[in-house]
Design an enzyme around this catalytic site. Structure first.
Site, PDB file in Angstrom:
ATOM      1  N   CYS A   1     146.433 143.428  42.156  1.00  0.00           N
ATOM      2  CA  CYS A   1     146.038 142.604  41.022  1.00  0.00           C
ATOM      3  C   CYS A   1     144.622 142.776  40.489  1.00  0.00           C
ATOM      4  O   CYS A   1     143.766 143.426  41.072  1.00  0.00           O
ATOM      5  CB  CYS A   1     146.269 141.127  41.331  1.00  0.00           C
ATOM      6  SG  CYS A   1     147.885 140.777  42.026  1.00  0.00           S
TER       7      CYS A   1
ATOM      8  N   ASP B   1     151.732 134.651  49.540  1.00  0.00           N
ATOM      9  CA  ASP B   1     150.420 134.305  50.096  1.00  0.00           C
ATOM     10  C   ASP B   1     149.560 133.603  49.048  1.00  0.00           C
ATOM     11  O   ASP B   1     148.614 132.897  49.390  1.00  0.00           O
ATOM     12  CB  ASP B   1     149.717 135.534  50.657  1.00  0.00           C
ATOM     13  CG  ASP B   1     149.426 136.599  49.609  1.00  0.00           C
ATOM     14  OD1 ASP B   1     150.202 136.710  48.634  1.00  0.00           O
ATOM     15  OD2 ASP B   1     148.434 137.333  49.765  1.00  0.00           O
TER      16      ASP B   1
END
Length: 572
Positions: free
Chosen positions: A2, A97
């Site tokens: 990301c 997560d």
């Protein structure tokens, strides 16, 4: 995984945050989303690794909560944290997560950082208090840059995204120190005057135009405590305990819902990684990747092939030729935003392109072992060098700089918290020199191919343990990483005892021959630009002639000129 971005202030709107996520497209395009509120814009580029479902997309929010999270990285112990939080009454809607980090912040606030084992850079906005909380992992694996003026606070995973809204000038002090001392800046600095980076193991709080930055991880205190615990420790105990920790670290970093591979060089670090990866039940399905240049003076391929002989690894060999360097550099310099590490970095970048073509999204490598285990040659001398294999002659050419630029230079001084020459050098390399620049180079390389790089040797438990060991466990009989070599000897003794090789590509030869045009173009570019006032062009040309005539102990100064010419292009 990301890329993250955000604007707080007058520029916070969908158009502006979209420009930032567009600039970070290579960091993740499985999903690109934005969150817009009054005076706030957040963006997220997702590379899906854990929980591929859309419910884990970001910016991440939960009904009834004022918080919005943008997060880059992986929390490797998220399963254990999820169980702990569930016992405390937290309910989960995803298996990601991301949600674990969100709930951990709800439960413990900033204190959650000490519980995280991972690589991360994240920002979480409280819409009730209008506060932003941001943090970066212990060693700075994942990046966080920011800019502030009277009207806006802007942050992102890469400098290029911030520059979509900010006009910048080169940081003359950082430039001068790079040219004279080989420094890439202090932890909070960049090559641009008004763009800063959040240092590793630091957090940032922003509220009503005020920024507060502070450390959240006390490495020195933890090591001092660990050193006392390890006084008198026996070698067999060190081998057992460290290997066990390393196996746990590797297992954590194999947590992914996508294929995982790893890079291999002929060194002790990646050879040990290879050996332990091949103990896994799924070893035959895991691919290894290495690069070579077909030059026996530098290639580590023979050492890699020796190690692979004893494993079930499917090895992919990627050749990098001089003919590829110029085009690759043009691409990578734009990705890096700042000067980077030369031809080996270009070859490593090509390796990740091959990895991506193989459909692999997660890659493990051996970064971090030399710093923790005192693997560099200069750890065994009273030198202040920061370059492995450096001769007594300086690789930096201060004679080519103008007096005006030299005036900005100030030789970096690094903390010496241990009062021990070896430990203080290791500390410098972990937090100020080697690791920060290598992690920056490697993050951009991997993300340029939209892959995620994980470093099992940088698990904080491993670093603290190795760093705290008595010197004799690290250096013995003229070799660094002593106990580590003993562990590898159980698999391949010839590889374990091989000396460290500082060079991996024929950069010196290529820049003097096939790639000499890159040096010539760089000199011409400097001469025609506003940067010309920073240099003595006649001295540059003189040094270039010396090099072509055979003065080739180092090519670092040539690469500096090439890097600076790209910095000119980026500034202008």
């Amino acid at each position: 995984m990301c890329g993250i971005s955000g604007i707080i202030g007058t520029k916070a709107n969908l158009t502006n945050i979209t420009k930032m996520t567009d600039a970070l497209y290579h960091r993740g395009n499985d999903n690109i989303s934005h969150f817009i509120s009054d005076g706030l814009a957040l963006g997220h580029n997702r590379l899906s690794i854990i929980d591929l479902d859309a419910s884990a997309n970001q910016p991440y929010q939960k009904t009834g909560q004022p918080y919005t999270l943008v997060y880059n990285g992986e929390i490797y112990n998220y399963i254990e944290l999820r169980e702990e939080l569930s016992e405390l009454g937290h309910q989960f809607e995803t298996s990601s997560d991301t949600e674990v980090l969100y709930e951990a912040f709800l439960e413990w606030g900033g204190d959650c950082l000490e519980r995280l084992n991972g690589m991360f850079a994240f920002a979480i906005w409280n819409d009730e208090t209008k506060n932003l909380f941001a943090a970066r992992d212990r060693f700075g694996v994942k990046p966080f840059y920011y800019y502030q003026d009277k009207e806006n606070f802007i942050f992102a995973s890469e400098i290029k995204a911030i520059r979509k809204h900010v006009n910048v000038e080169v940081n003359k002090k950082v430039l001068a120190n790079y040219m004279m001392f080989g420094s890439y800046g202090l932890p909070e600095e960049t090559f641009y005057e008004t763009i800063h980076q959040l240092p590793a193991s630091h957090l940032l709080k922003f509220n009503q135009d005020a920024i507060k930055v502070m450390s959240w991880y006390n490495f020195v205190e933890r090591v001092q405590k660990k050193r006392k615990e390890l006084e008198g420790v026996k070698e067999h105990r060190v081998k057992h305990d460290y290997k066990q920790l390393l196996e746990e670290s590797i297992a954590l970093r194999f947590r992914a819902d996508v294929p995982v591979g790893f890079t291999i060089s002929g060194g002790v670090d990646s050879s040990l990684l290879l050996a332990l990866v091949n103990q896994r039940e799924d070893a035959k399905n895991i691919k290894g990747f290495t690069f070579y240049t077909d030059d026996e003076r530098y290639d580590e391929l023979p050492w890699v092939e020796k190690m692979v002989e004893t494993t079930s690894t499917e090895l992919h060999k990627v050749i990098f030729n001089a003919s590829e360097a110029n085009e690759a550099h043009d691409k990578l310099s734009k990705i890096q935003d700042e000067p980077y590490g030369g031809i080996p970095t270009l070859a490593y970048a090509k390796l990740f392109e091959e990895i991506a073509e193989q459909g692999i999204k997660v890659v493990l490598d051996g970064q971090g072992m030399d710093e923790a285990w005192a693997g560099y040659d200069y750890y065994q001398s009273d030198s202040s060098q920061t370059i492995q294999g450096q001769s007594n002659n300086s690789p930096f050419k201060a004679s080519v700089l103008s007096e005006d630029l030299k005036a900005y230079a100030k030789k970096p001084e690094y903390p010496k918290p241990f009062g021990d020459e070896l430990l203080d050098k290791q500390y410098r390399d972990l937090f100020y020199t080697k690791i920060p620049r290598a992690l920056r180079f490697n993050d951009r390389i991997s993300m340029a191919s939209t892959t995620e790089l994980r470093e099992p040797f940088l698990d904080y438990r491993l670093v603290e343990y190795a760093f705290s060991l008595p010197k004799a466990m690290k250096i013995r009989e003229g070799q660094g990483k002593y106990v580590l070599r003993q562990i590898l000897s159980d698999y391949r003794k010839d590889v374990a005892l091989a000396p460290k090789r500082p060079l991996q590509t024929p950069q010196r030869e290529w820049l003097g021959e096939e790639l000499s045009f890159m040096v010539e173009e760089a000199i011409e570019n400097i001469e025609k630009s506003s940067f010309v006032d920073y240099f003595k062009i006649d001295e540059i040309r003189k040094e270039w002639q010396f090099y072509k005539q055979g003065s080739q102990e180092s090519s670092f100064h040539l690469w500096q000129w090439i890097s600076i010419s790209e910095l000119i292009d980026h500034e202008e």
